[in-house]
Design a protein around this motif. Structure first.
Motif, mmCIF file in Angstrom:
data_model
loop_
_atom_site.group_PDB
_atom_site.id
_atom_site.type_symbol
_atom_site.label_atom_id
_atom_site.label_comp_id
_atom_site.label_asym_id
_atom_site.label_seq_id
_atom_site.Cartn_x
_atom_site.Cartn_y
_atom_site.Cartn_z
ATOM 1 N N ASP A 43 0.842 -1.183 0.000
ATOM 2 C CA ASP A 43 0.000 0.000 0.000
ATOM 3 C C ASP A 43 0.883 1.242 0.000
ATOM 4 O O ASP A 43 1.462 1.588 1.029
ATOM 5 N N PRO A 44 1.035 1.946 -1.136
ATOM 6 C CA PRO A 44 1.949 3.092 -1.167
ATOM 7 C C PRO A 44 1.504 4.240 -0.280
ATOM 8 O O PRO A 44 2.347 4.957 0.267
ATOM 9 N N LEU A 45 0.195 4.460 -0.140
ATOM 10 C CA LEU A 45 -0.266 5.556 0.706
ATOM 11 C C LEU A 45 0.217 5.375 2.137
ATOM 12 O O LEU A 45 0.800 6.281 2.741
ATOM 13 N N ARG A 46 -0.009 4.192 2.708
ATOM 14 C CA ARG A 46 0.415 3.949 4.078
ATOM 15 C C ARG A 46 1.928 3.947 4.193
ATOM 16 O O ARG A 46 2.505 4.392 5.188
ATOM 17 N N ARG A 47 2.598 3.447 3.149
ATOM 18 C CA ARG A 47 4.060 3.413 3.180
ATOM 19 C C ARG A 47 4.625 4.827 3.238
ATOM 20 O O ARG A 47 5.496 5.128 4.056
ATOM 21 N N TYR A 48 4.122 5.713 2.381
ATOM 22 C CA TYR A 48 4.613 7.095 2.399
ATOM 23 C C TYR A 48 4.175 7.809 3.678
ATOM 24 O O TYR A 48 4.936 8.580 4.265
ATOM 25 N N THR A 59 4.121 14.341 6.695
ATOM 26 C CA THR A 59 2.874 14.930 7.187
ATOM 27 C C THR A 59 1.765 14.606 6.189
ATOM 28 O O THR A 59 1.999 14.595 4.970
ATOM 29 N N VAL A 60 0.578 14.351 6.696
ATOM 30 C CA VAL A 60 -0.554 13.958 5.856
ATOM 31 C C VAL A 60 -1.638 15.022 5.945
ATOM 32 O O VAL A 60 -2.008 15.464 7.043
ATOM 33 N N LEU A 91 -2.893 14.136 0.752
ATOM 34 C CA LEU A 91 -1.599 14.599 0.284
ATOM 35 C C LEU A 91 -0.573 14.297 1.369
ATOM 36 O O LEU A 91 -0.732 14.728 2.512
ATOM 37 N N VAL A 92 0.448 13.530 1.016
ATOM 38 C CA VAL A 92 1.515 13.204 1.965
ATOM 39 C C VAL A 92 2.752 13.997 1.576
ATOM 40 O O VAL A 92 3.278 13.843 0.464
ATOM 41 N N ARG A 93 3.204 14.857 2.480
ATOM 42 C CA ARG A 93 4.427 15.632 2.248
ATOM 43 C C ARG A 93 5.588 14.894 2.911
ATOM 44 O O ARG A 93 5.549 14.636 4.116
ATOM 45 N N LEU A 94 6.603 14.555 2.120
ATOM 46 C CA LEU A 94 7.740 13.807 2.618
ATOM 47 C C LEU A 94 8.875 14.748 3.011
ATOM 48 O O LEU A 94 9.000 15.844 2.455
ATOM 49 N N PRO A 95 9.706 14.341 3.963
ATOM 50 C CA PRO A 95 10.747 15.243 4.469
ATOM 51 C C PRO A 95 11.798 15.613 3.430
ATOM 52 O O PRO A 95 12.507 16.599 3.601
ATOM 53 N N ASP A 96 11.915 14.845 2.354
ATOM 54 C CA ASP A 96 12.915 15.152 1.331
ATOM 55 C C ASP A 96 12.381 16.082 0.247
ATOM 56 O O ASP A 96 13.039 16.318 -0.759
ATOM 57 N N GLY A 97 11.162 16.630 0.431
ATOM 58 C CA GLY A 97 10.602 17.582 -0.522
ATOM 59 C C GLY A 97 9.622 16.973 -1.508
ATOM 60 O O GLY A 97 8.921 17.701 -2.208
#
Length: 223
Positions: free
Chosen positions: A120-125, A132-133, A146-152
């Motif tokens: 499940d990519p949503l839960r993985r990210y 942050t979601v 929308l999942v914002r990842l720490p690497d931008g």
């Protein structure tokens, strides 16, 4: 050919399998695109985790001690009376993975279960450390997340699949002009290489996408 188990797949992702076992796992992945996609997801999740771990210099002998520890852990989980050979010295984990491998194979497996629950990519990210979601809404209804990842990077997930015979397409709005970023893989799209404040949009298009939007965007969002 017997399909690799979770232990073997995680060890493969970490780069710590002996050469013969690595070759068998690679052959299984080449024959099974879905399995290969799962391992690629493991590596991406582990890489994201490695990026947020403290970067400390490795003490002398750390790699040798790590390999010996992994050999003991694998032997402890082997069937009684079965001797488990130590990992080949030629297949030491890449230093990128050492902070992860130092957690131990069992801990790494636990991380994969959290970061890649049944692919499940949503839960993985969403479970990536530092992510942050945010909820996506349209006309007062739930559109997705929308999942914002720490690497931008950012991952856009739409709650409902596109209607039959249609696909979702992602756009970046540059100077008021939509520029295609590609079509969705299912209901999700990973945004990379965009500067903070970039505006993106999603429209519903024919299969394969369109050079320009043919429908009113269902989502317009500034990152």
């Amino acid at each position: 050919m017997t399909s690799p188990d979770r232990d073997q797949l995680t060890a493969y992702a970490l780069g710590i399998l002996p050469p013969e076992e690595e070759a068998r796992v690679r052959a299984a992945l080449e024959a099974d695109p879905e399995l290969r996609a799962g391992v690629d997801a493991d590596r991406e999740a582990l890489a994201a985790l490695a990026e947020v771990l403290p970067q400390e210099p490795l003490p002398d002998g750390a790699e040798e001690r790590l390999m010996a520890r992994l050999a003991r852990e694998r032997a402890a989980t082997a069937a009684p009376g079965v001797s488990t050979p130590p990992p080949s010295p030629a297949r030491r984990p890449n230093r990128t993975w050492l902070p992860l491998a130092a957690l131990g194979l069992a801990a790494a497996l636990a991380l994969v279960f959290v970061l890649w629950p049944e692919g499940d990519p949503l839960r993985r990210y969403a479970n990536t450390p530092g992510a942050t979601v945010q909820r996506l809404e349209a006309n007062g209804g739930d559109l997705g997340q929308l999942v914002r990842l720490p690497d931008g990077r950012a991952y856009v997930y739409l709650a409902r699949p596109a209607e039959a015979g249609r696909v979702y397409q992602m756009w970046q709005i540059r100077g008021g002009v939509p520029v295609s970023l590609g079509v969705f893989e299912g209901q999700g799209f990973l945004l990379t290489g965009l500067t903070p404040g970039a505006t993106v949009a999603v429209s519903v298009e024919p299969p394969g996408g369109s050079p320009q939007p043919t429908t009113t965007p269902i989502l317009v969002r500034q990152l």
